[in-house]
Enzyme design. Structure first.
Site, PDB file in Angstrom:
ATOM      1  N   GLU A  83      20.124 -10.939 -52.682  1.00  0.00           N
ATOM      2  CA  GLU A  83      20.451 -10.419 -53.955  1.00  0.00           C
ATOM      3  C   GLU A  83      20.294 -11.557 -55.054  1.00  0.00           C
ATOM      4  O   GLU A  83      20.752 -12.675 -54.872  1.00  0.00           O
ATOM      5  CB  GLU A  83      22.021  -9.950 -54.063  1.00  0.00           C
ATOM      6  N   ASP A  85      26.212 -10.918 -52.090  1.00  0.00           N
ATOM      7  CA  ASP A  85      27.138 -11.635 -52.540  1.00  0.00           C
ATOM      8  C   ASP A  85      28.396 -10.918 -51.897  1.00  0.00           C
ATOM      9  O   ASP A  85      28.564  -9.884 -51.558  1.00  0.00           O
ATOM     10  CB  ASP A  85      27.507 -11.732 -54.209  1.00  0.00           C
ATOM     11  N   ASP A  95      31.243  -9.691 -53.118  1.00  0.00           N
ATOM     12  CA  ASP A  95      31.954  -9.242 -54.053  1.00  0.00           C
ATOM     13  C   ASP A  95      31.555  -7.804 -54.394  1.00  0.00           C
ATOM     14  O   ASP A  95      30.712  -7.139 -53.301  1.00  0.00           O
ATOM     15  CB  ASP A  95      32.004 -10.053 -55.235  1.00  0.00           C
ATOM     16  N   ASP A 143      30.017  -6.181 -56.408  1.00  0.00           N
ATOM     17  CA  ASP A 143      28.582  -5.907 -56.678  1.00  0.00           C
ATOM     18  C   ASP A 143      27.812  -5.883 -55.491  1.00  0.00           C
ATOM     19  O   ASP A 143      26.996  -5.121 -55.398  1.00  0.00           O
ATOM     20  CB  ASP A 143      27.927  -6.975 -57.849  1.00  0.00           C
TER      21      ASP A 143
END
Ligand code: 28F
Length: 625
Positions: free
Chosen positions: A423, A489, A491, A493
């Site tokens: 990403e 990541d 998180d 997102d």
């Protein structure tokens, strides 16, 4: 043969059968892992459901005990206790100890019955350390106990009372000699019980887990129509669910369906309450019926002129439940969840064709909306076919260039090559610098990829990021890497992007998942520093244990917000080095789970999303959906 020798012969047979079941349990319950373990519960529950289907029971309760016992109770008539004329034993003892004795094989008593393998409760008994049954009939409570399938106490009366509710209660403890691990899954049980409640309208099914004190109660008076509403609750729909059913002497069929604004089909089929995940003749009949009904009505109404609608067009965005009950179901396929009975196909096809045709006639404005939606699907199919052909030709001819962003590796044999799909360009840059370029390739992705659930195939295949993935990996030609590792990541997102990628693989390259080529990287969440010593921590629990251990002074904790915060060395050492990294294999089940959550998070409905975010707020830091 006199009475005694016949009786002895029967007893010898019982012991032989019991031995056979204990020696080769998998022959009877599939396996002795998680699946087989849960199968025991469902075998017992199915008997209670049979009693409900006969109309004598409307409540079933399942209790998962702290001691690994399972207790199933129903308020039916109670298993018969009178002496069986041939066996000279109480009926319940015959059912509990004799293989193939009982409802499943006694068509005169139960017209239709379930049971995945139809093995009967005697199999459960044989592989339980103990099983106890309590029957309430004629104001009397009877009790019997068995150990590893053998009678250890004769049936005896333990209570008499005029106010007693009739019913059957079975408690069993799976035998640890047979099951290497006895760990029940609340979710597996919940899902199955919810399904049974949907399929048997008016039946209350309760679950209580003593280990956690969690309870669930399912009661759906609307049956499979409520099932459709449940499945589509976060989707936009273009009409109310359509329902039809038919009943014959020894078979029954119920169907509910609804078109949504999604592009994928979502059809669940059942035969005698068994979820036939591999489909079969009922599914084939359903598909044929739908295709014929929409083409017929399309022509008749004048909406459809020169083209003809394919089955795929006709099912775009459909959610449906097809539930049949038949006398002697034949289950085929790898997991014995494919219905084989050939007579079912025609029965379902004509039901769908006739009843859906009739519905269209009676509801012309809904019919219009449905046919027009399907016609749009048909024209996008033509566009998609062109796009696909182009992708395929390029792949086959090798003219599809490898994406410029791909940093390929040196190794040539796909079996030894791996690729990280990363990403963001900055993390991609670190990964490119940090990797072992001999066998590790890097493909950075920019931002979010297209949600394949919300777009038609032509648009998906012309999307830049997706085109990059297809050509880099060799999807639709020869797979260029045997390990494909998604690195996002840690998180929300990142989870979102991961889900979009998983969904893409699920819909467009399922074989990659099925052949165990797809993995998820596990980057650390924290960097903990004490004096000169640096430690990487991969979960919150781990962090808690570590900080407790390390006296609280002089430690520095850094939470990684994204992969981009790590320098190339750090990223390699923590997440990519094959000596030290852990990567998580992706299974089809993982994808279905992730997809469910994100359908809800990304769907058009605001309320379920708001609720989810509220409930999970404490876990979520960088929410940005
Ligand atoms: C907790 C699990 O197993 N419930 C059951 C019944 C009721 C009858 C029955 C069962 C008789 C001869 C097979 C009662 N009265 N719950 C259960 N409830 N089995 S299992 O009969 C079994 C048949 O062969 C029952 C009259 N007829 C049937």
């Amino acid at each position: 043969m006199n009475e005694n020798t016949r009786y002895d012969a029967a007893n010898i047979q019982v012991l032989k059968d019991l031995e056979a079941v204990r020696r080769r349990p998998s022959m009877y319950i599939g396996d002795t892992d998680k699946r087989g373990l849960h199968h025991l519960i469902f075998e017992v529950v199915d008997n209670a459901v049979d009693e409900a289907q006969e109309g004598y029971c409307d409540k079933i309760e399942v209790i998962i005990g702290k001691d690994n016992t399972v207790t199933v109770t129903d308020n039916g008539r109670g298993i018969p206790v009178d002496i069986h004329p041939d066996q000279k034993k109480p009926g319940v003892e015959v059912i509990m100890t004799m293989l193939h004795a009982g409802s499943k094989f006694d068509h005169k008593i139960y017209k239709i019955s379930g049971g995945l393998h139809g093995v009967g409760v005697s199999v459960v008994n044989a592989i339980s350390e103990y099983l106890e049954v309590e029957i309430t009939r004629d104001n009397t409570v009877y009790h019997q106990r068995y150990e590893r399938g053998k009678v250890v106490s004769n049936l005896k009366i333990i209570n008499k009372d005029k106010s007693l509710q009739t019913g059957t209660k079975v408690t069993f403890l799976p035998d640890p000699e047979i099951f290497p691990e006895i760990q029940y899954s609340f979710d597996i049980i919940t899902e199955k019980l919810r399904e049974l409640a949907f399929l048997n309208k008016g039946l209350t099914v309760k679950l209580f887990d003593e280990r956690t004190e969690k309870t669930r109660t399912f009661l759906y008076n609307g049956g499979i129509v409520e099932f459709i509403e449940f499945l589509d609750k976060d989707k936009g729909t273009i009409h109310k669910p359509i329902y039809f059913c038919a009943q014959k002497e020894d078979s029954a069929c119920e169907i509910a369906l609804q078109y949504t604004d999604f592009y994928t089909e979502n059809i669940f089929t059942f035969a005698n309450n068994i979820n036939t995940k591999e489909g079969g003749t009922h599914l084939a009949g359903f598909k044929a019926g739908i295709t014929r009904a929409v083409n017929d009505y399309g022509r008749k109404s004048g909406l459809l002129k020169d083209i003809s609608l394919t089955g795929d067009d006709a099912r775009e965005g459909i959610t449906s439940i097809v539930a049949v009950k038949i006398r002697e179901p034949q289950f085929e396929g790898q997991t014995k969840t494919k219905l084989g009975n050939s007579e079912v196909r025609g029965m379902v096809e004509s039901l769908v064709y006739n009843k859906l045709g009739q519905y269209f006639e009676e509801n012309p404005s809904t019919a219009d909306k449905i046919i027009k939606k399907i016609m749009v699907a048909a024209s996008s199919r033509v566009a998609a076919a062109k796009a696909r052909e182009l992708t395929r030709q390029k792949a086959v001819l090798g003219t599809s260039p490898l994406p410029g962003k791909l940093a390929d590796c040196e190794e040539r044999n796909p079996e030894n090559r791996e690729i990280y799909i990363v990403e963001g360009d900055s993390a991609g840059g670190s990964a490119k610098q940090g990797r072992d370029r001999k066998f590790q390739a890097i493909l950075p992705l920019r931002g979010k990829i297209l949600n394949v659930e919300k777009a038609r195939e032509d648009k998906i295949l012309s999307n830049e990021e997706i085109k990059n993935i297809i050509s880099a990996l060799g999807i639709r030609s020869t797979l260029r890497y045997h390990k494909i590792i998604i690195m996002t990541d840690a998180d929300v997102d990142g989870a979102h992007i991961r889900t979009l990628l998983l969904t893409f693989f699920y819909r467009y390259a399922k074989d990659i998942v099925e052949n165990s080529h797809l993995y998820i990287a596990q980057p650390p969440l924290y960097r903990v520093k004490q004096k000169r010593k640096v430690m990487y921590v991969y979960s919150d629990e781990e962090l808690n244990t570590l900080t407790e251990k390390l006296e609280k002074d002089g430690i520095e904790i850094q939470r990684y917000k994204g992969l981009g915060e790590m320098n190339p060395d750090e990223l390699y050492n923590t997440t990519m080095d094959i000596e030290k990294r852990t990567i998580k294999l992706v299974t089809l089940e993982d994808i279905v789970e992730a997809d469910k959550t994100f359908t809800m998070l990304m769907g058009d409905k605001v309320e379920p999303r708001r609720q989810f975010i509220e409930q999970n707020a404490k876990y979520v830091e960088n929410l940005d959906i």
